[in-house]
Design a protein around this motif. Structure first.
Motif, PDB file in Angstrom:
ATOM      1  N   PHE A 166      53.301   0.809   8.299  1.00 51.30           N
ATOM      2  CA  PHE A 166      52.138   1.111   7.572  1.00 51.30           C
ATOM      3  C   PHE A 166      51.521  -0.325   7.353  1.00 51.30           C
ATOM      4  N   ASP A 184      44.268   9.325 -13.199  1.00 50.95           N
ATOM      5  CA  ASP A 184      45.548   9.946 -12.546  1.00 50.95           C
ATOM      6  C   ASP A 184      45.591  10.024 -10.888  1.00 50.95           C
ATOM      7  N   THR A 228      45.046   7.779  -8.507  1.00 55.38           N
ATOM      8  CA  THR A 228      45.828   7.035  -7.503  1.00 55.38           C
ATOM      9  C   THR A 228      47.368   7.596  -7.518  1.00 55.38           C
ATOM     10  N   HIS A 229      47.920   7.869  -8.653  1.00 52.91           N
ATOM     11  CA  HIS A 229      49.218   8.429  -8.728  1.00 52.91           C
ATOM     12  C   HIS A 229      49.207   9.980  -8.213  1.00 52.91           C
ATOM     13  N   ALA A 230      48.069  10.735  -8.217  1.00 59.36           N
ATOM     14  CA  ALA A 230      48.343  11.876  -7.669  1.00 59.36           C
ATOM     15  C   ALA A 230      48.076  11.856  -5.989  1.00 59.36           C
ATOM     16  N   ARG A 243      49.394   9.086  -4.473  1.00 58.43           N
ATOM     17  CA  ARG A 243      50.622   8.607  -3.860  1.00 58.43           C
ATOM     18  C   ARG A 243      51.683   9.910  -4.033  1.00 58.43           C
ATOM     19  N   THR A 244      51.717  10.949  -4.832  1.00 56.18           N
ATOM     20  CA  THR A 244      52.547  11.774  -5.022  1.00 56.18           C
ATOM     21  C   THR A 244      52.181  12.879  -3.836  1.00 56.18           C
ATOM     22  N   ARG A 274      50.856  12.035  -0.813  1.00 56.80           N
ATOM     23  CA  ARG A 274      51.169  11.515   0.244  1.00 56.80           C
ATOM     24  C   ARG A 274      52.786  11.423   0.496  1.00 56.80           C
ATOM     25  N   SER A 275      53.430  11.013  -0.599  1.00 52.82           N
ATOM     26  CA  SER A 275      55.044  10.943  -0.564  1.00 52.82           C
ATOM     27  C   SER A 275      55.525  12.141  -0.198  1.00 52.82           C
ATOM     28  N   THR A 276      54.964  13.251  -0.875  1.00 53.89           N
ATOM     29  CA  THR A 276      55.715  14.630  -0.624  1.00 53.89           C
ATOM     30  C   THR A 276      55.498  15.100   0.736  1.00 53.89           C
ATOM     31  N   HIS A 288      54.961  13.347   3.503  1.00 57.51           N
ATOM     32  CA  HIS A 288      55.360  12.469   4.388  1.00 57.51           C
ATOM     33  C   HIS A 288      56.847  12.678   4.404  1.00 57.51           C
ATOM     34  N   GLY A 289      57.457  12.720   2.951  1.00 54.75           N
ATOM     35  CA  GLY A 289      58.571  12.856   3.091  1.00 54.75           C
ATOM     36  C   GLY A 289      59.263  14.157   3.758  1.00 54.75           C
ATOM     37  N   LEU A 314      52.803  22.021  -5.073  1.00 53.79           N
ATOM     38  CA  LEU A 314      51.772  21.002  -5.196  1.00 53.79           C
ATOM     39  C   LEU A 314      50.461  21.630  -5.731  1.00 53.79           C
ATOM     40  N   GLY A 338      50.683  22.257  -9.507  1.00 55.20           N
ATOM     41  CA  GLY A 338      51.154  21.023 -10.217  1.00 55.20           C
ATOM     42  C   GLY A 338      49.505  20.258 -10.285  1.00 55.20           C
ATOM     43  N   LEU A 339      48.900  20.254  -9.222  1.00 55.53           N
ATOM     44  CA  LEU A 339      47.577  19.633  -9.324  1.00 55.53           C
ATOM     45  C   LEU A 339      46.471  20.320 -10.034  1.00 55.53           C
ATOM     46  N   SER A 343      62.426  15.817  -0.452  1.00 56.83           N
ATOM     47  CA  SER A 343      61.264  15.457   0.222  1.00 56.83           C
ATOM     48  C   SER A 343      60.423  14.341  -0.622  1.00 56.83           C
ATOM     49  N   GLY A 391      59.937  10.726   0.207  1.00 56.87           N
ATOM     50  CA  GLY A 391      59.028  10.298   0.827  1.00 56.87           C
ATOM     51  C   GLY A 391      58.279   8.933   0.087  1.00 56.87           C
ATOM     52  N   SER A 421      52.942   5.004 -10.901  1.00 55.27           N
ATOM     53  CA  SER A 421      53.023   5.943 -10.072  1.00 55.27           C
ATOM     54  C   SER A 421      54.196   6.705  -9.932  1.00 55.27           C
ATOM     55  N   TRP A 433      54.708   8.942 -13.035  1.00 53.36           N
ATOM     56  CA  TRP A 433      53.887   9.987 -12.766  1.00 53.36           C
ATOM     57  C   TRP A 433      54.510  11.164 -11.867  1.00 53.36           C
ATOM     58  N   PHE A 438      55.521  14.846 -12.953  1.00 57.53           N
ATOM     59  CA  PHE A 438      54.484  15.958 -12.051  1.00 57.53           C
ATOM     60  C   PHE A 438      55.883  16.889 -11.586  1.00 57.53           C
TER      61      PHE A 438
END
Lengths: 191, 191
Positions: A107, A136, A138-140, A142-143, A145-147, A149-150, A177, A180-181, B146, B150, B169, B172, B176
């Motif tokens: 990346f 929030d 940026t944190h959201a 990343r969360t 994306r992480s989820t 992608h994971g 998700l 939560g969002l 995940s 991730g 993050s 956060w 979450f």
DNA sequence: AGGGTTGGCTAATAGGCTTAGCTTATAGCT
DNA sequence: AGCTATAAGCTAAGCCTATTAGCCAACCCT
């Protein structure tokens, strides 16, 4: 002896097919050349090195994935957009496991930056529908994306037993998700 | 000429250090041998192939990570256990990026199965504190796994700019997950 | 001390990436 | 059509990594 009529794009395309069929690890100069009916050194007229080929492949994949996400979320918002994006991502993964694998761990880099930025942007667009507090966001992102992608990575590596209920788990994940969002969409309370 | 006194464990340990210092991709027979002050072929008295060395390294990492998770969550439940597990996972990742990378993409295999099962089991133990409905447990576990994986993977690949707020993050993200899981703990409504 | 085991060595093979330099197909110009 | 310059693909060759075969000496055990 007629020429093969190769091209940088042709070479990368062959690499992409190879990646999907045999795995990213099998994307080698030899095998790509063989697939194109050409001797290995000929590839160097179009590409500087194997590392660059891998980069180009990653860029191609990121671009395709970005397009898929944009197309899938077009016209949707909120939960629908989230579900569409998540499913598009997983669809791309299962249809092109080797290409997806190419994007992992690369990346960084200048050229890929632009391509992967579009993926990120699509996810950011999904989040916009949730009216997350600025602090929030940026944190959201990343969360999210992480989820996604994971899940993709683990499934790609066959980390889950490939049961039918992997689909169910994915839908459950989307629901998780979304709730939560949605909860974050009003309370702007930071950490 | 005295012997080096190598051992399968010694070789794997050297590979692990190499992975952390120079990246998983640099774990090669040559470099491991060099680090041990030994000629390359000598390694084959202890290990059958590079692939097996990679497997062993992955098993080592999964075992260490499993221990770290177990130790960190010992005596905690609910949100505390979740936070402890997540932080332990990230701590292991930053302390041993190469080892963690070794576990990615190699979640199959007989020997690694036992080691990675302990990681999964620790996460399952965390979930137990949330009293998730039986029908949701597998899905929740996969979601948790995940998400943490991730985040770790992306950070490991330097996918986020390494700002100080990556820590924020992550906190956060923990919050979450905690809220989402807590919400699931009473309503046993499936998909 | 002596003998078997085995760890580390050298030599050698195979295969992957890469560079150098040749040849000629091909595009473009006249 | 013929000429020329570019560049595509080739062969040859170097280097590096993984791996195997076979030697020899260090170590363990009695």
């Amino acid at each position: 002896m007629p020429r093969a009529g190769l091209d940088r794009a042709t070479v990368v395309a062959a690499a992409a097919e190879l990646a999907d069929e045999r795995g990213f690890g099998q994307v080698t100069m030899s095998l790509v050349a063989e697939r194109l009916g050409v001797r290995t050194p000929s590839l160097y007229k179009h590409i500087d090195s194997l590392a660059e080929l891998h980069q180009d492949l990653a860029t191609l994949a990121a671009t395709e994935l970005g397009d898929a996400l944009r197309d899938a979320t077009q016209g949707y918002a909120g939960r629908d957009a989230l579900a569409a994006a998540a499913r598009a991502m997983r669809s791309y993964l299962t249809g092109h496991p080797g290409r997806y694998a190419a994007t992992i761990g690369i990346f960084t880099g200048p050229e890929l930056g632009a391509a992967s930025a579009r993926v990120i942007e699509s996810l950011a667009a999904v989040l916009r529908g949730y009216r997350i507090a600025p602090a929030d966001r940026t944190h959201a992102l990343r969360t999210l994306r992480s989820t996604l992608h994971g899940f993709a990575t683990i499934q790609n590596a066959a980390g889950f037993q490939w049961n039918a209920d992997t689909d169910q788990s994915f839908e459950w994940l989307i629901d998780f998700l979304d709730r939560g969002l949605a909860q974050k969409s009003l309370s702007s309370k930071p950490i």
